[in-house]
Structures are given as structure tokens and as C-alpha cells.
Design a protein around this motif. Structure first.
Motif, PDB file in Angstrom:
ATOM      1  N   THR A  18     -27.388  56.338 -16.073  1.00  0.00           N
ATOM      2  CA  THR A  18     -28.406  55.498 -15.502  1.00  0.00           C
ATOM      3  C   THR A  18     -27.810  54.327 -14.615  1.00  0.00           C
ATOM      4  O   THR A  18     -28.407  54.160 -13.443  1.00  0.00           O
ATOM      5  N   ALA A  19     -26.795  53.640 -15.032  1.00  0.00           N
ATOM      6  CA  ALA A  19     -26.136  52.610 -14.366  1.00  0.00           C
ATOM      7  C   ALA A  19     -25.661  53.313 -12.898  1.00  0.00           C
ATOM      8  O   ALA A  19     -25.668  52.574 -11.844  1.00  0.00           O
ATOM      9  N   LEU A  20     -25.074  54.273 -12.934  1.00  0.00           N
ATOM     10  CA  LEU A  20     -24.439  54.909 -11.928  1.00  0.00           C
ATOM     11  C   LEU A  20     -25.485  55.262 -10.860  1.00  0.00           C
ATOM     12  O   LEU A  20     -25.259  54.747  -9.560  1.00  0.00           O
ATOM     13  N   LEU A  21     -26.811  55.547 -11.027  1.00  0.00           N
ATOM     14  CA  LEU A  21     -27.759  55.955 -10.450  1.00  0.00           C
ATOM     15  C   LEU A  21     -28.332  54.942  -9.630  1.00  0.00           C
ATOM     16  O   LEU A  21     -28.959  55.096  -8.625  1.00  0.00           O
ATOM     17  N   ARG A  22     -28.238  53.903 -10.364  1.00  0.00           N
ATOM     18  CA  ARG A  22     -28.770  52.266  -9.792  1.00  0.00           C
ATOM     19  C   ARG A  22     -27.812  52.072  -8.326  1.00  0.00           C
ATOM     20  O   ARG A  22     -28.326  51.132  -7.735  1.00  0.00           O
ATOM     21  N   ALA A  23     -26.696  52.827  -8.309  1.00  0.00           N
ATOM     22  CA  ALA A  23     -25.784  52.309  -7.324  1.00  0.00           C
ATOM     23  C   ALA A  23     -26.002  53.222  -6.152  1.00  0.00           C
ATOM     24  O   ALA A  23     -25.238  53.194  -5.106  1.00  0.00           O
ATOM     25  N   HIS A  24     -27.318  54.018  -5.939  1.00  0.00           N
ATOM     26  CA  HIS A  24     -27.516  54.762  -4.775  1.00  0.00           C
ATOM     27  C   HIS A  24     -27.538  54.076  -3.651  1.00  0.00           C
ATOM     28  O   HIS A  24     -28.105  53.028  -3.375  1.00  0.00           O
ATOM     29  N   ARG A  25     -26.693  54.353  -2.802  1.00  0.00           N
ATOM     30  CA  ARG A  25     -26.578  53.885  -1.240  1.00  0.00           C
ATOM     31  C   ARG A  25     -25.710  52.444  -1.259  1.00  0.00           C
ATOM     32  O   ARG A  25     -25.793  51.923  -0.185  1.00  0.00           O
ATOM     33  N   LEU A  26     -25.692  51.987  -2.440  1.00  0.00           N
ATOM     34  CA  LEU A  26     -25.369  50.340  -2.618  1.00  0.00           C
ATOM     35  C   LEU A  26     -23.825  50.508  -2.073  1.00  0.00           C
ATOM     36  O   LEU A  26     -23.510  49.386  -1.262  1.00  0.00           O
ATOM     37  N   PHE A  27     -22.958  51.307  -2.280  1.00  0.00           N
ATOM     38  CA  PHE A  27     -21.491  51.218  -1.894  1.00  0.00           C
ATOM     39  C   PHE A  27     -21.244  52.466  -0.915  1.00  0.00           C
ATOM     40  O   PHE A  27     -20.128  53.092  -0.705  1.00  0.00           O
ATOM     41  N   PRO A 112     -22.993  49.090 -17.012  1.00  0.00           N
ATOM     42  CA  PRO A 112     -22.966  48.720 -15.463  1.00  0.00           C
ATOM     43  C   PRO A 112     -21.367  48.387 -15.154  1.00  0.00           C
ATOM     44  O   PRO A 112     -21.149  48.949 -14.281  1.00  0.00           O
ATOM     45  N   GLU A 113     -20.696  47.890 -16.029  1.00  0.00           N
ATOM     46  CA  GLU A 113     -19.277  47.628 -15.813  1.00  0.00           C
ATOM     47  C   GLU A 113     -18.420  48.997 -15.924  1.00  0.00           C
ATOM     48  O   GLU A 113     -17.535  49.122 -15.098  1.00  0.00           O
ATOM     49  N   VAL A 114     -18.907  49.942 -16.769  1.00  0.00           N
ATOM     50  CA  VAL A 114     -17.998  51.257 -16.638  1.00  0.00           C
ATOM     51  C   VAL A 114     -18.536  52.089 -15.455  1.00  0.00           C
ATOM     52  O   VAL A 114     -17.787  52.610 -14.635  1.00  0.00           O
ATOM     53  N   ALA A 115     -19.782  51.740 -15.011  1.00  0.00           N
ATOM     54  CA  ALA A 115     -20.194  52.269 -13.749  1.00  0.00           C
ATOM     55  C   ALA A 115     -19.530  51.891 -12.658  1.00  0.00           C
ATOM     56  O   ALA A 115     -19.100  52.602 -11.839  1.00  0.00           O
ATOM     57  N   LEU A 116     -19.361  50.657 -12.665  1.00  0.00           N
ATOM     58  CA  LEU A 116     -18.464  49.902 -11.533  1.00  0.00           C
ATOM     59  C   LEU A 116     -17.033  50.434 -11.829  1.00  0.00           C
ATOM     60  O   LEU A 116     -16.590  50.852 -10.378  1.00  0.00           O
ATOM     61  N   SER A 117     -16.535  50.478 -12.680  1.00  0.00           N
ATOM     62  CA  SER A 117     -15.154  51.110 -12.921  1.00  0.00           C
ATOM     63  C   SER A 117     -14.954  52.800 -12.224  1.00  0.00           C
ATOM     64  O   SER A 117     -14.087  53.081 -11.743  1.00  0.00           O
ATOM     65  N   ILE A 118     -16.149  53.476 -12.582  1.00  0.00           N
ATOM     66  CA  ILE A 118     -16.167  54.734 -12.139  1.00  0.00           C
ATOM     67  C   ILE A 118     -15.995  54.792 -10.547  1.00  0.00           C
ATOM     68  O   ILE A 118     -15.561  55.550  -9.781  1.00  0.00           O
ATOM     69  N   LEU A 119     -17.191  53.936  -9.926  1.00  0.00           N
ATOM     70  CA  LEU A 119     -17.352  54.048  -8.535  1.00  0.00           C
ATOM     71  C   LEU A 119     -16.119  53.445  -7.817  1.00  0.00           C
ATOM     72  O   LEU A 119     -15.665  54.034  -6.883  1.00  0.00           O
ATOM     73  N   ALA A 120     -15.118  52.436  -8.592  1.00  0.00           N
ATOM     74  CA  ALA A 120     -13.940  52.145  -7.733  1.00  0.00           C
ATOM     75  C   ALA A 120     -12.967  53.235  -7.999  1.00  0.00           C
ATOM     76  O   ALA A 120     -12.093  53.529  -7.201  1.00  0.00           O
TER      77      ALA A 120
END
Length: 192
Positions: A18-27, A112-120
Motif C-alpha cells: 500500500t505504501a509503494l502504491l502511494r508513490a505512483h508517479r511521485l518518483f 513508508p520507510e521500507v517502501a522508500l528503501s525499495i524505490l531507492a
């Protein structure tokens, strides 16, 4: 120009998914949910993240590996991750490509922090030499030098998703369909 963004396909309904999906188009990435394990990977998929708390992980992971998606990750503990990998029906070369636990080690604790680490980690993997040009899963925005639209002069990404015309002297790219249509109406007016 409107160039499709690379796709991060997420399977699962865990808080990290769910946290990853919130990053849609953000990065600069489309983050899309796969609802069922048999769902096909969307065109342009560059990353697949499985965060389903142990539900239907294997079919998604195997499909992503067989499609040669550059980044494949499993959200799992250091103990459960290797057990899931061992159960996959793929060769060791493919199995070794799965990142588990998913994400860079940044000391993340919350979803959200784990999602950020995955996106990075996705950004890091896709920026590795050779990764940006692999296109096994569909059209993506490749890291190529922009070219000039001959009609309006705008710089354009020379990718299949950009409006273009094949000519005897090569492919001509445009910022949009309006410029492409103007060119087609009178190509000689825009000859270089």
C-alpha cells in the motif's frame, strides 16, 4: 512529449504494498497493483515487488524472472525469504536475481520507510550499466540523447512511444501528434 513512465508492478495488500502504491508517479515511475497472480505484467514493467504476506508469491516471482524484469523483489524476513526462493521452479541463475529482503538497508522500520528503501533500490538497479536499455517487458523510457522535433524545435525523447515517422533517411520524432501531422502534410517544408 508524453513518454510512458517505467512500471513498478506491486503484488499484495500488505502495508508495504500500500505504501509503494502511494508513490505512483511521485518518483517518475508508474506504480501499479497486480490483483491476481495470473495477471500479466503491464507493458513497460521494469520492477516487480511482491508484498503479499506469503500468499501466491511464487507465480508472480517466476513470471517476473522469466520476463527478465530487471528488478524483482520479495518483501520477506531474512528467514522466510530464502525458503520462498528455494521453492521456485527456476534455475539458480534466475533465482539469484531476486532481492530479499527487498530494499536498501537504510534502517527502515515503518511501511513508508521500507517502501522508500525499495524505490531507492529500484532506482539504483535501473541505473546500473545495461539495465536501462533492456526491453524484455515492453516499451520503456530509455536513456538516450534527445532529438529535435523538426516542426517546433522542441527536444524529444527518441523512443517508440514518441510520435514518429519512418522516412528513407531515418526516423523523425515529434513532440506530439500535431507536429507529426504538420510534417506529414508537407515534409519538404521541414527538410533539414
Amino acid at each position: 512529449p508524453s513518454v510512458p513512465l517505467p512500471v513498478v508492478a506491486v503484488f499484495g495488500h500488505a502495508p508495504i504494498a500500500t505504501a509503494l502504491l502511494r508513490a505512483h508517479r511521485l518518483f517518475g515511475q508508474q506504480v501499479l497493483r497486480l490483483e491476481k497472480p495470473e495477471d500479466p505484467l503491464p507493458p513497460g514493467t521494469r520492477a516487480v515487488v511482491v508484498a503479499s504476506h506469503g500468499n501466491d508469491e511464487e507465480p508472480i516471482l517466476e513470471a517476473a524472472l522469466r520476463a527478465e524484469v530487471p528488478y524483482v523483489a520479495l518483501v520477506a524476513s531474512r528467514r522466510r525469504g530464502p525458503a520462498v526462493l528455494a521453492s521456485l521452479e527456476v534455475d539458480e541463475r534466475l533465482r539469484s536475481r531476486i532481492r530479499t529482503p527487498a530494499g536498501l538497508d537504510i534502517g527502515a522500520r515503518t511501511p513508508p520507510e521500507v517502501a522508500l528503501s525499495i524505490l531507492a533500490e529500484i532506482v539504483a538497479v535501473l541505473r546500473e550499466p545495461g539495465s536501462a536499455r533492456q526491453d524484455a517487458s515492453g516499451p520503456v523510457h530509455e536513456m538516450t540523447e534527445p532529438v529535435r522535433d523538426p516542426v517546433c524545435g522542441m527536444m524529444v525523447a527518441p523512443v517508440d512511444a514518441s510520435p514518429h515517422v519512418e522516412t528513407p533517411t531515418g526516423v523523425v520524432y515529434f513532440c506530439g501528434t500535431g507536429c507529426r501531422n504538420a510534417y506529414l502534410d508537407n515534409p519538404l517544408a521541414y527538410a533539414q
